[in-house]
Write a protein that holds these residues in place. Sequence first.
Motif, mmCIF file in Angstrom:
data_model
loop_
_atom_site.group_PDB
_atom_site.id
_atom_site.type_symbol
_atom_site.label_atom_id
_atom_site.label_comp_id
_atom_site.label_asym_id
_atom_site.label_seq_id
_atom_site.Cartn_x
_atom_site.Cartn_y
_atom_site.Cartn_z
ATOM 1 N N ALA A 109 0.849 -1.189 0.000
ATOM 2 C CA ALA A 109 0.000 0.000 0.000
ATOM 3 C C ALA A 109 0.884 1.238 0.000
ATOM 4 N N ILE A 110 0.370 2.319 -0.576
ATOM 5 C CA ILE A 110 1.092 3.590 -0.587
ATOM 6 C C ILE A 110 1.012 4.189 0.813
ATOM 7 N N PRO A 111 2.147 4.455 1.451
ATOM 8 C CA PRO A 111 2.129 4.899 2.845
ATOM 9 C C PRO A 111 1.344 6.192 3.028
ATOM 10 N N ALA A 112 0.642 6.261 4.153
ATOM 11 C CA ALA A 112 -0.126 7.433 4.599
ATOM 12 C C ALA A 112 -1.349 7.726 3.729
ATOM 13 N N LEU A 113 -1.512 6.991 2.620
ATOM 14 C CA LEU A 113 -2.711 7.130 1.794
ATOM 15 C C LEU A 113 -3.583 5.879 1.848
ATOM 16 N N LEU A 163 2.944 14.141 -5.517
ATOM 17 C CA LEU A 163 1.686 14.416 -4.831
ATOM 18 C C LEU A 163 2.048 14.919 -3.439
ATOM 19 N N GLN A 164 1.372 15.978 -2.996
ATOM 20 C CA GLN A 164 1.719 16.585 -1.708
ATOM 21 C C GLN A 164 0.447 16.945 -0.945
ATOM 22 N N ARG A 165 0.472 16.693 0.358
ATOM 23 C CA ARG A 165 -0.658 17.128 1.179
ATOM 24 C C ARG A 165 -0.752 18.649 1.137
ATOM 25 N N PHE A 166 -1.986 19.144 1.033
ATOM 26 C CA PHE A 166 -2.200 20.585 0.981
ATOM 27 C C PHE A 166 -2.421 21.114 2.385
ATOM 28 N N HIS A 167 -1.568 22.027 2.811
ATOM 29 C CA HIS A 167 -1.711 22.695 4.101
ATOM 30 C C HIS A 167 -2.276 24.088 3.828
ATOM 31 N N LYS A 168 -3.511 24.296 4.204
ATOM 32 C CA LYS A 168 -4.205 25.534 3.849
ATOM 33 C C LYS A 168 -3.619 26.719 4.598
ATOM 34 N N PRO A 169 -3.227 27.782 3.878
ATOM 35 C CA PRO A 169 -2.716 28.975 4.560
ATOM 36 C C PRO A 169 -3.825 29.644 5.380
ATOM 37 N N LYS A 170 -3.442 30.193 6.505
ATOM 38 C CA LYS A 170 -4.420 30.900 7.328
ATOM 39 C C LYS A 170 -4.700 32.273 6.721
ATOM 40 N N THR A 171 -5.804 32.902 7.135
ATOM 41 C CA THR A 171 -6.121 34.238 6.644
ATOM 42 C C THR A 171 -5.555 35.286 7.597
ATOM 43 N N VAL A 172 -5.144 36.396 7.020
ATOM 44 C CA VAL A 172 -4.581 37.504 7.792
ATOM 45 C C VAL A 172 -5.229 38.804 7.322
ATOM 46 N N ASP A 173 -5.155 39.810 8.153
ATOM 47 C CA ASP A 173 -5.602 41.152 7.769
ATOM 48 C C ASP A 173 -4.468 41.861 7.053
ATOM 49 N N ALA A 174 -4.773 42.411 5.905
ATOM 50 C CA ALA A 174 -3.785 43.162 5.141
ATOM 51 C C ALA A 174 -4.474 44.393 4.557
ATOM 52 N N ALA A 175 -3.728 45.188 3.828
ATOM 53 C CA ALA A 175 -4.295 46.374 3.185
ATOM 54 C C ALA A 175 -3.432 46.765 1.997
ATOM 55 N N TRP A 176 -4.056 47.399 1.017
ATOM 56 C CA TRP A 176 -3.313 47.916 -0.130
ATOM 57 C C TRP A 176 -3.876 49.270 -0.502
ATOM 58 N N PHE A 177 -3.055 50.073 -1.167
ATOM 59 C CA PHE A 177 -3.492 51.428 -1.518
ATOM 60 C C PHE A 177 -3.991 51.458 -2.952
ATOM 61 N N ASP A 178 -5.242 51.889 -3.103
ATOM 62 C CA ASP A 178 -5.856 52.034 -4.430
ATOM 63 C C ASP A 178 -5.571 53.443 -4.912
ATOM 64 N N PHE A 179 -4.691 53.578 -5.891
ATOM 65 C CA PHE A 179 -4.286 54.901 -6.362
ATOM 66 C C PHE A 179 -5.369 55.582 -7.202
ATOM 67 N N GLN A 180 -6.239 54.811 -7.807
ATOM 68 C CA GLN A 180 -7.328 55.414 -8.581
ATOM 69 C C GLN A 180 -8.364 56.037 -7.655
ATOM 70 N N ARG A 181 -8.667 55.332 -6.556
ATOM 71 C CA ARG A 181 -9.649 55.849 -5.610
ATOM 72 C C ARG A 181 -9.004 56.663 -4.502
ATOM 73 N N ASN A 182 -7.666 56.657 -4.452
ATOM 74 C CA ASN A 182 -6.910 57.410 -3.463
ATOM 75 C C ASN A 182 -7.315 57.037 -2.042
ATOM 76 N N GLU A 183 -7.372 55.734 -1.786
ATOM 77 C CA GLU A 183 -7.734 55.290 -0.444
ATOM 78 C C GLU A 183 -7.102 53.944 -0.131
ATOM 79 N N LEU A 184 -6.987 53.679 1.153
ATOM 80 C CA LEU A 184 -6.453 52.417 1.636
ATOM 81 C C LEU A 184 -7.582 51.386 1.677
#
Length: 432
Positions: A289-293, A357-378
């Motif tokens: 058997a294929i190990p771990a699967l 083949l690799q087990r997928f480890h889902k990245p966690k979500t974080v708070d981030a921000a980017w600057f929209d230069f067209q709308r001139n806002e964060l």
Amino acid sequence: QHWRIAPGPFRVGPELAKQLDSLGRVLLQFYRAVNLLYRHSAEGKQPPWVAEWLDRGKPAELIALQRNPTLKNELPRVIRPDLLLTDDGLAITELDSIPGGIGLTAWLGQTYSNVLPSSRRQATNLESDCQQDTGNTLIGGPDGMLNGFAGIFGDAPTVHIIVAEESAMYRPEMEWLAGQLGSSKFKVQGPKFSGFADGDAVYRFFELFDLPNVPAAQALFTAAVEKRIRLTPPPRPIFEEKLLLALLWNRNLAGFWHQQLGDGFFRRLQQLIPYTWVVDPAPLPPHGAIPALNLTDWHQLKSLSQRERDLILKVSGYSEEAWGARGVYYGSDLSVPEWSAAVDRALAAFDRSPYVLQRFHKPKTVDAAWFDFQRNELVPMRGRVRLCPYYFVVGEGDAARTSLGGVLATICPADKKIIHGMKDAILAPCCV
């Protein structure tokens, strides 16, 4: 290049920063162990299937270069892992020895160190606290990438950076890098360039599968074998294979890894690297058997439920689909027919370009921000993060060591399954 602009560097805590700083030493030792494993496999001192797997699909000329006595102990001078930030810590999904982003990360480091105003009248709680003193808190500092890259070439009088057409999107950042380091010594060249002199150094910014499109390659390799130039990374395709991560998990090799890495480094790598398998279609014995699967045949992958398919299927290397986000299939994101077709493709490709083949480890979500230069806002954004530390190897043999030049954070919108550079991603250097 196009990306979303962060108002400040991406923050990592002191403990994570310490992990990143020490990881280079572990990865360098892993590369040394991989090199020894391949050599001993080719010589019959380790299982022969290791070298057979790593040599699959390669032309005889490349295999001969890989085993050439002059080059057989040469290792890549740049090591960049792809690290996902998960709820359980870091997960290494790939190792890249010819990474893009060196110039970009250097530019971001300089920019976020120097361009931020001292006034904080318009600061918001989404901005990084690192803005108050970015130059002292950036990982690697404002010049870590520049110094790290320059340091891998020793005292070579001239360094030629040869960029293939396949890597043309990275040419502007390498030209900027060369300009910062001094265009009289660092020169960006095209794939036909062969005007190097004895004693020069050459940075190979092209993958080995792309050799037919790099006319200068043969002359470069001959000069490297004759020790007339210093070539990095060396023309050794084992270091362009993702299946190195699968070898770490193969229980037949556990004794070797313990001996060459030591228990501490071995355990740390297994904690960081998701379980990885080589998709080898060779039939198993009836009791096997294929190990771990717990599968007895790779075709049984197709019948897994969507919840059981938290798996990534991808080309190992030596293929035009083995870089970027190409040739990558996320099982849970595909329909049964699409996943079945991907499994069939992987099995059929084993003789030319093996898949892993690799087990997928889902990245966690974080708070981030980017600057929209067209709308001139964060703009606030929930995102998932990939960290790419750049380790530069200086010195020779057992005295070689790694320096961490900087860390690039790629923050993709939370609905993106696979994280890679894209116009919707925030790119920023990391600070403590």
